[in-house]
Design a protein around this motif. Structure first.
Motif, PDB file in Angstrom:
ATOM      1  N   ASN A 146       0.815  -1.215   0.000  1.00 33.71           N
ATOM      2  CA  ASN A 146       0.000   0.000   0.000  1.00 33.71           C
ATOM      3  C   ASN A 146       0.847   1.262   0.000  1.00 33.71           C
ATOM      4  O   ASN A 146       0.714   2.116  -0.879  1.00 33.71           O
ATOM      5  CB  ASN A 146      -0.952  -0.020   1.198  1.00 33.71           C
ATOM      6  N   THR A 147       1.731   1.390   0.962  1.00 32.10           N
ATOM      7  CA  THR A 147       2.560   2.593   1.038  1.00 32.10           C
ATOM      8  C   THR A 147       3.547   2.667  -0.121  1.00 32.10           C
ATOM      9  O   THR A 147       3.755   3.734  -0.707  1.00 32.10           O
ATOM     10  CB  THR A 147       3.321   2.634   2.377  1.00 32.10           C
ATOM     11  N   SER A 148       4.163   1.543  -0.470  1.00 32.13           N
ATOM     12  CA  SER A 148       5.175   1.556  -1.543  1.00 32.13           C
ATOM     13  C   SER A 148       4.597   1.857  -2.913  1.00 32.13           C
ATOM     14  O   SER A 148       5.338   2.209  -3.832  1.00 32.13           O
ATOM     15  CB  SER A 148       5.919   0.224  -1.577  1.00 32.13           C
ATOM     16  N   SER A 149       3.279   1.746  -3.072  1.00 28.40           N
ATOM     17  CA  SER A 149       2.677   2.056  -4.367  1.00 28.40           C
ATOM     18  C   SER A 149       2.935   3.502  -4.768  1.00 28.40           C
ATOM     19  O   SER A 149       3.072   3.807  -5.960  1.00 28.40           O
ATOM     20  CB  SER A 149       1.170   1.772  -4.342  1.00 28.40           C
ATOM     21  N   ILE A 150       3.027   4.403  -3.783  1.00 29.53           N
ATOM     22  CA  ILE A 150       3.260   5.811  -4.125  1.00 29.53           C
ATOM     23  C   ILE A 150       4.700   6.035  -4.584  1.00 29.53           C
ATOM     24  O   ILE A 150       4.968   6.933  -5.393  1.00 29.53           O
ATOM     25  CB  ILE A 150       2.888   6.747  -2.955  1.00 29.53           C
ATOM     26  N   THR A 151       5.633   5.232  -4.078  1.00 31.83           N
ATOM     27  CA  THR A 151       7.011   5.328  -4.562  1.00 31.83           C
ATOM     28  C   THR A 151       7.090   4.874  -6.012  1.00 31.83           C
ATOM     29  O   THR A 151       7.786   5.484  -6.832  1.00 31.83           O
ATOM     30  CB  THR A 151       7.957   4.495  -3.684  1.00 31.83           C
ATOM     31  N   VAL A 152       6.361   3.824  -6.346  1.00 30.99           N
ATOM     32  CA  VAL A 152       6.312   3.370  -7.743  1.00 30.99           C
ATOM     33  C   VAL A 152       5.713   4.461  -8.630  1.00 30.99           C
ATOM     34  O   VAL A 152       6.226   4.735  -9.724  1.00 30.99           O
ATOM     35  CB  VAL A 152       5.516   2.059  -7.866  1.00 30.99           C
ATOM     36  N   SER A 153       4.635   5.095  -8.170  1.00 29.98           N
ATOM     37  CA  SER A 153       4.030   6.191  -8.933  1.00 29.98           C
ATOM     38  C   SER A 153       5.037   7.303  -9.188  1.00 29.98           C
ATOM     39  O   SER A 153       5.123   7.852 -10.292  1.00 29.98           O
ATOM     40  CB  SER A 153       2.819   6.748  -8.183  1.00 29.98           C
ATOM     41  N   MET A 154       5.795   7.650  -8.156  1.00 32.41           N
ATOM     42  CA  MET A 154       6.789   8.716  -8.290  1.00 32.41           C
ATOM     43  C   MET A 154       7.862   8.332  -9.301  1.00 32.41           C
ATOM     44  O   MET A 154       8.264   9.150 -10.145  1.00 32.41           O
ATOM     45  CB  MET A 154       7.425   9.006  -6.932  1.00 32.41           C
ATOM     46  N   LEU A 155       8.335   7.087  -9.256  1.00 34.83           N
ATOM     47  CA  LEU A 155       9.355   6.636 -10.197  1.00 34.83           C
ATOM     48  C   LEU A 155       8.841   6.652 -11.634  1.00 34.83           C
ATOM     49  O   LEU A 155       9.552   7.082 -12.559  1.00 34.83           O
ATOM     50  CB  LEU A 155       9.808   5.225  -9.824  1.00 34.83           C
ATOM     51  N   LEU A 156       7.611   6.196 -11.844  1.00 42.81           N
ATOM     52  CA  LEU A 156       7.034   6.202 -13.190  1.00 42.81           C
ATOM     53  C   LEU A 156       6.894   7.620 -13.729  1.00 42.81           C
ATOM     54  O   LEU A 156       7.168   7.881 -14.907  1.00 42.81           O
ATOM     55  CB  LEU A 156       5.677   5.511 -13.184  1.00 42.81           C
ATOM     56  N   ALA A 157       6.457   8.546 -12.864  1.00 42.74           N
ATOM     57  CA  ALA A 157       6.314   9.938 -13.290  1.00 42.74           C
ATOM     58  C   ALA A 157       7.659  10.526 -13.683  1.00 42.74           C
ATOM     59  O   ALA A 157       7.776  11.235 -14.697  1.00 42.74           O
ATOM     60  CB  ALA A 157       5.683  10.756 -12.166  1.00 42.74           C
ATOM     61  N   ALA A 158       8.687  10.251 -12.880  1.00 46.46           N
ATOM     62  CA  ALA A 158      10.029  10.752 -13.190  1.00 46.46           C
ATOM     63  C   ALA A 158      10.509  10.179 -14.528  1.00 46.46           C
ATOM     64  O   ALA A 158      11.089  10.895 -15.362  1.00 46.46           O
ATOM     65  CB  ALA A 158      10.991  10.368 -12.069  1.00 46.46           C
ATOM     66  N   GLU A 159      10.247   8.896 -14.762  1.00 42.98           N
ATOM     67  CA  GLU A 159      10.649   8.280 -16.021  1.00 42.98           C
ATOM     68  C   GLU A 159       9.922   8.908 -17.204  1.00 42.98           C
ATOM     69  O   GLU A 159      10.520   9.146 -18.271  1.00 42.98           O
ATOM     70  CB  GLU A 159      10.379   6.778 -15.977  1.00 42.98           C
ATOM     71  N   ALA A 160       8.636   9.207 -17.018  1.00 43.97           N
ATOM     72  CA  ALA A 160       7.866   9.833 -18.101  1.00 43.97           C
ATOM     73  C   ALA A 160       8.428  11.208 -18.450  1.00 43.97           C
ATOM     74  O   ALA A 160       8.471  11.593 -19.624  1.00 43.97           O
ATOM     75  CB  ALA A 160       6.396   9.944 -17.688  1.00 43.97           C
ATOM     76  N   ILE A 161       8.866  11.955 -17.435  1.00 42.37           N
ATOM     77  CA  ILE A 161       9.446  13.280 -17.683  1.00 42.37           C
ATOM     78  C   ILE A 161      10.752  13.131 -18.452  1.00 42.37           C
ATOM     79  O   ILE A 161      11.023  13.870 -19.413  1.00 42.37           O
ATOM     80  CB  ILE A 161       9.656  14.037 -16.366  1.00 42.37           C
ATOM     81  N   VAL A 162      11.577  12.164 -18.061  1.00 42.67           N
ATOM     82  CA  VAL A 162      12.831  11.924 -18.775  1.00 42.67           C
ATOM     83  C   VAL A 162      12.548  11.526 -20.223  1.00 42.67           C
ATOM     84  O   VAL A 162      13.170  12.037 -21.168  1.00 42.67           O
ATOM     85  CB  VAL A 162      13.655  10.831 -18.068  1.00 42.67           C
ATOM     86  N   LYS A 163      11.596  10.630 -20.426  1.00 48.47           N
ATOM     87  CA  LYS A 163      11.276  10.149 -21.771  1.00 48.47           C
ATOM     88  C   LYS A 163      10.684  11.242 -22.656  1.00 48.47           C
ATOM     89  O   LYS A 163      10.790  11.175 -23.888  1.00 48.47           O
ATOM     90  CB  LYS A 163      10.308   8.970 -21.692  1.00 48.47           C
ATOM     91  N   SER A 164      10.046  12.252 -22.042  1.00 47.89           N
ATOM     92  CA  SER A 164       9.449  13.325 -22.845  1.00 47.89           C
ATOM     93  C   SER A 164      10.508  14.132 -23.581  1.00 47.89           C
ATOM     94  O   SER A 164      10.223  14.790 -24.587  1.00 47.89           O
ATOM     95  CB  SER A 164       8.621  14.258 -21.951  1.00 47.89           C
TER      96      SER A 164
END
Length: 411
Positions: A146-164
């Motif tokens: 439950n708590t770690s799901s937000i860390t995964v969300s943060m990592l995915l968002a950071a990756e999306a910004i890099v990929k943009s």
């Protein structure tokens, strides 16, 4: 008569026009939509297709046993992901916080926060299970998810910004912080490191259906009592339990009318057997308010109560701080760019956010220091702290989109 009627009609029209102007200027974002660039649309499409991968990341990160103060292995795993997705200046500090950066066009920083550690009960359930979390449909099930799901969300968002491929205006810092459950220690360190350059802190707690923009102060104490022990036949007074009872009763009589100011006693521990007078006892004290001055006044009153009870019962009593979470409010915060942009993103994602000035999380540290901060709350799963804890995969993706949109716009 006709002139009076005309004047009344004119006044009504003027009043209606004024009301329309009020709506327009009071709620300017309601009629606005975010305009996504081609690169941002591609990044959002990327996030839309990360459900399977996000679940696999959560199994790996959430499956690492990480009670507060013992997060090093999880921090190192998060740092490995940060390096793999292309963040710079990746480090794991001594707390241990996992930190990665996307350099911007300026040295000003927007800091995104996720919580790294779990409740002690979660670690116990993980050890008892002996199994990694499992993916079932649109859920990842198992303690630690439950708590770690937000860390995964943060990592995915950071990756999306890099990929943009688009460099953000401000430098973006992504930090999974340790020891949130035991004093917000990781956040204290992150705040001290970036506060002088920060334009804001975003504490990721969910998908943005709720937005906290103010912080409730929460003060936890242990009230301890010490006195002579003895068998029941040689018992009587003084007795630590009498002192405990008197103190608790008087603390509950403290009368505060301020909004959200509350007092609670939930744990009382004393003797072990029927026929022995205990020499030590304690109770928990939970005091909360939106006003830091009120909390200071309450603490002073509690000390007076304990002093009076000690005099009456001849029992020694001590007030020991256990966890102090500062509160605060930022002036005109609802008009700050961070809050306005977060609301706009929530609406773009399809929901009108519930707004609260009484947040309680890592964001409290920044707000208490006078720095703009918000908490993105909302759904992320269920049964937190229980053996059947779970995280929602779609909500992870929505949270990632919210963070991506906050970080990828020049504001």
């Amino acid at each position: 008569m006709k002139k009076k009627s005309t004047m009344k009609t004119t006044n009504k029209i003027q009043a209606f026009l004024m009301f329309l102007l009020f709506l327009i200027f009071s709620f300017p974002l309601l009629s606005q939509d975010l305009k996504l660039s081609t690169a941002q649309k591609a990044a959002m499409d990327f996030l839309e297709n990360q459900e399977k991968r996000s679940a696999e990341m959560l199994v790996e990160i959430g499956g690492i046993i990480s009670p507060s103060g013992m997060e090093m292995k999880r921090a190192e795993k998060v740092a490995d992901y940060m390096k793999a997705i292309g963040l710079s200046h990746v480090e794991v500090d001594q707390l241990p916080n996992a930190i990665g950066v996307i350099p911007g066009k300026t040295d000003n920083v927007l800091v995104f926060i996720s919580t790294l550690d779990d409740l002690e009960t979660v670690a116990l359930h993980q050890k008892a299970s002996g199994n990694a979390p499992v993916i079932e449909g649109d859920k990842v099930i198992g303690p630690g998810t439950n708590t770690s799901s937000i860390t995964v969300s943060m990592l995915l968002a950071a990756e999306a910004i890099v990929k943009s491929g688009q460099q953000p205006k401000h430098t973006l810092v992504f930090a999974a912080v340790a020891q949130e459950e035991t004093g917000l220690k990781g956040m204290h360190a992150i705040y001290e490191k970036y506060k002088d350059r920060s334009i804001g802190f975003v504490d990721i707690l969910g998908d943005g259906r709720n937005i906290s923009y103010g912080a409730m102060g929460i003060h936890w104490y242990k009230v301890r009592a010490f006195g002579p022990a003895g068998h029941t036949l040689r018992g009587g007074l003084p007795n630590v339990n009498q002192a405990m009872a008197k103190a608790i009763d008087r603390i509950f009589q403290m009368d505060y009318k301020e909004d959200r100011t509350v007092v609670n006693v939930s744990i009382i521990e004393s003797g072990k057997v029927f026929n022995h007078k205990p020499e030590e006892a304690w109770f928990s004290l939970d005091m909360r308010s939106l006003n830091n001055a009120t909390l200071a006044e309450m603490e002073s009153k509690v000390k007076e109560i304990l002093s009076d009870v000690m005099e009456e019962t001849k029992i020694e009593m001590k007030l020991e701080p256990y966890q102090i979470t500062p509160g605060g409010q930022i002036p005109n915060v609802l008009q700050t760019p961070l809050v306005l942009r977060a609301q706009e993103v929530s609406r773009f994602l399809g929901f009108e956010p519930n707004m609260s000035n009484a947040g309680s999380s890592n964001m409290n540290i920044a707000i208490a220091g006078g720095t703009s901060a918000i908490g993105l709350g909302g759904e992320r799963g269920g049964q937190r702290g229980f053996p059947d804890e779970w995280a929602s995969i779609p909500n992870m993706i929505t949270a990632a989109k919210h963070v991506f949109l906050l970080g990828s716009y020049d504001w």
